[in-house]
Design a protein around this motif. Structure first.
Motif, PDB file in Angstrom:
ATOM      1  N   LEU A 227      10.483  -1.904   8.261  1.00  0.00           N
ATOM      2  CA  LEU A 227       9.277  -1.630   7.684  1.00  0.00           C
ATOM      3  C   LEU A 227       9.339   0.039   7.252  1.00  0.00           C
ATOM      4  N   ALA A 228       9.810   0.800   8.191  1.00  0.00           N
ATOM      5  CA  ALA A 228      10.110   2.279   8.182  1.00  0.00           C
ATOM      6  C   ALA A 228      10.731   2.604   7.050  1.00  0.00           C
ATOM      7  N   ALA A 229      11.973   1.850   6.708  1.00  0.00           N
ATOM      8  CA  ALA A 229      12.842   2.078   5.658  1.00  0.00           C
ATOM      9  C   ALA A 229      12.329   1.516   4.334  1.00  0.00           C
ATOM     10  N   HIS A 230      11.593   0.455   4.408  1.00  0.00           N
ATOM     11  CA  HIS A 230      10.990   0.312   3.094  1.00  0.00           C
ATOM     12  C   HIS A 230       9.747   1.292   2.525  1.00  0.00           C
ATOM     13  N   TYR A 231       8.759   1.693   3.481  1.00  0.00           N
ATOM     14  CA  TYR A 231       7.927   2.644   2.947  1.00  0.00           C
ATOM     15  C   TYR A 231       8.311   4.007   2.811  1.00  0.00           C
ATOM     16  N   ALA A 232       9.502   4.223   3.609  1.00  0.00           N
ATOM     17  CA  ALA A 232      10.019   5.681   3.256  1.00  0.00           C
ATOM     18  C   ALA A 232      10.491   5.532   1.801  1.00  0.00           C
ATOM     19  N   GLU A 233      11.007   4.433   1.448  1.00  0.00           N
ATOM     20  CA  GLU A 233      11.416   4.359  -0.094  1.00  0.00           C
ATOM     21  C   GLU A 233      10.481   4.209  -1.137  1.00  0.00           C
ATOM     22  N   ALA A 234       9.543   3.313  -0.551  1.00  0.00           N
ATOM     23  CA  ALA A 234       8.445   2.836  -1.713  1.00  0.00           C
ATOM     24  C   ALA A 234       7.324   3.767  -1.635  1.00  0.00           C
ATOM     25  N   GLY A 235       7.224   4.605  -0.761  1.00  0.00           N
ATOM     26  CA  GLY A 235       5.960   5.510  -0.520  1.00  0.00           C
ATOM     27  C   GLY A 235       4.933   4.910  -0.025  1.00  0.00           C
ATOM     28  N   GLY A 236       3.766   5.651   0.372  1.00  0.00           N
ATOM     29  CA  GLY A 236       2.742   5.013   1.140  1.00  0.00           C
ATOM     30  C   GLY A 236       1.969   4.033   0.050  1.00  0.00           C
ATOM     31  N   PRO A 237       1.418   3.076   0.506  1.00  0.00           N
ATOM     32  CA  PRO A 237       0.582   2.157  -0.193  1.00  0.00           C
ATOM     33  C   PRO A 237      -0.806   2.527  -0.310  1.00  0.00           C
ATOM     34  N   ARG A 238      -1.576   2.003  -1.444  1.00  0.00           N
ATOM     35  CA  ARG A 238      -3.137   2.394  -1.399  1.00  0.00           C
ATOM     36  C   ARG A 238      -3.551   1.325  -0.413  1.00  0.00           C
TER      37      ARG A 238
END
Length: 300
Positions: A227-238
């Motif tokens: 999950l950390a890797a996904h959001y590090a790449e995708a950026g912070g969601p709204r």
């Protein structure tokens, strides 16, 4: 059908609130849960209370007005938030002293959860007035039930600190708790917080739920590191975000020899870090790992 021999009072208790509107609110503070997204998640009793009390205090009166307008309610609205809480508490206590009924709502979900409302409830109780819970939507419980993680024992820990050092310290305090953890987080901080969770808690099973009950509701389930890797790449969601983390992995008893071997390799990084790694990777109690790391360091 009702049992003919059943006491009429028992029948009335069984049916309480089922077909008839709630009676007029009596003097007291009504802590009313409101929808976290979908406006149809309001309860019938909540509507009765909000339409019947003498006044409603809201975290943001503009947000509250949208809910009231949706159901044709026109209560006397006032604000209760962290910036005016002290003055508003005195107003509310004065109103209760005059025999009025007062409702408290937050922008979404159940009041008193991660907001200053608990001080009001405490003051009302100390003044000798009643506090009535009007239950309903809760983001923390909604996220727990969709996470797929153990729900028989859980801890709600609210928002983590903004600064990384304090955040890691808080996670360290939570690390040994044998329960599912529920945390609130903001989109811009999510990736950084997840990275800290991986460092302190290890690759536990977890879920990130956002915009629950809304149009763009999403729940992503994986290990914390993924999950950390996904959001590090995708950026912070709204949107509003809840992070649910599974309990520590069950591991067998670790011998002194195995613990010593692990700590000796990790000690060059410091006693505190070595103990944290042992607790995370071996599943030993953090206090045990720290004490043993100190002993090994003193012998070196």
């Amino acid at each position: 059908m009702n049992n003919p021999s059943q006491d009429p009072d028992e029948i009335a208790r069984d049916r309480i609130g089922a077909r008839e509107s709630s009676p007029p609110p009596e003097t007291g503070l009504y802590v009313v849960a409101t929808p976290i997204g979908n406006l149809r998640d309001i309860t019938l009793r909540a509507l009765d209370i909000l339409g019947g009390v003498n006044r409603v205090y809201a975290e943001d009166t503009r947000v509250a007005r949208k809910l009231m307008d949706a159901y044709g309610l026109k209560p006397r609205l006032a604000a209760y938030h962290e910036h005016n809480a002290e003055a508003a508490r005195e107003e509310i206590l004065d109103a209760l002293g005059r025999g009025e009924s007062v409702a408290l709502i937050s922008d979404a979900g159940t009041p008193l959860v991660s907001d200053p409302g608990f001080k009001l409830a405490r003051a009302v109780i100390e003044a000798g007035h009643r506090v009535f819970p009007i239950p309903g939507a809760s983001a923390s419980l909604a996220a727990l039930v969709v996470s797929g993680l153990p729900s028989d024992r859980f801890l709600f820990a609210g928002f983590l600190p903004n600064k990384q050092g304090a955040r890691k310290a808080t996670l360290t305090e939570l690390a040994d708790i044998d329960a599912t953890l529920i945390l609130y987080e903001s989109g811009p901080r999510l990736a950084e917080s997840l990275a800290d969770m991986v460092e302190v808690l290890g690759a536990r099973s977890a879920a990130v739920a956002r915009e629950l009950t809304k149009m763009f509701e999403e729940t992503r389930r994986d290990t914390l590191d993924a999950l950390a890797a996904h959001y590090a790449e995708a950026g912070g969601p709204r949107g509003e975000i809840v992070v649910v983390i599974g309990p520590p992995h069950a591991k067998g008893e670790v011998s002194e020899e195995a613990l010593d071997a692990f700590l000796l390799k990790a000690l060059p990084r410091g006693v505190k870090d070595a103990a944290a790694e042992a607790a995370r990777d071996l599943g030993v109690p953090r206090k045990r790992a720290y004490q043993r790391a100190l002993e090994l360091k003193d012998r070196a």
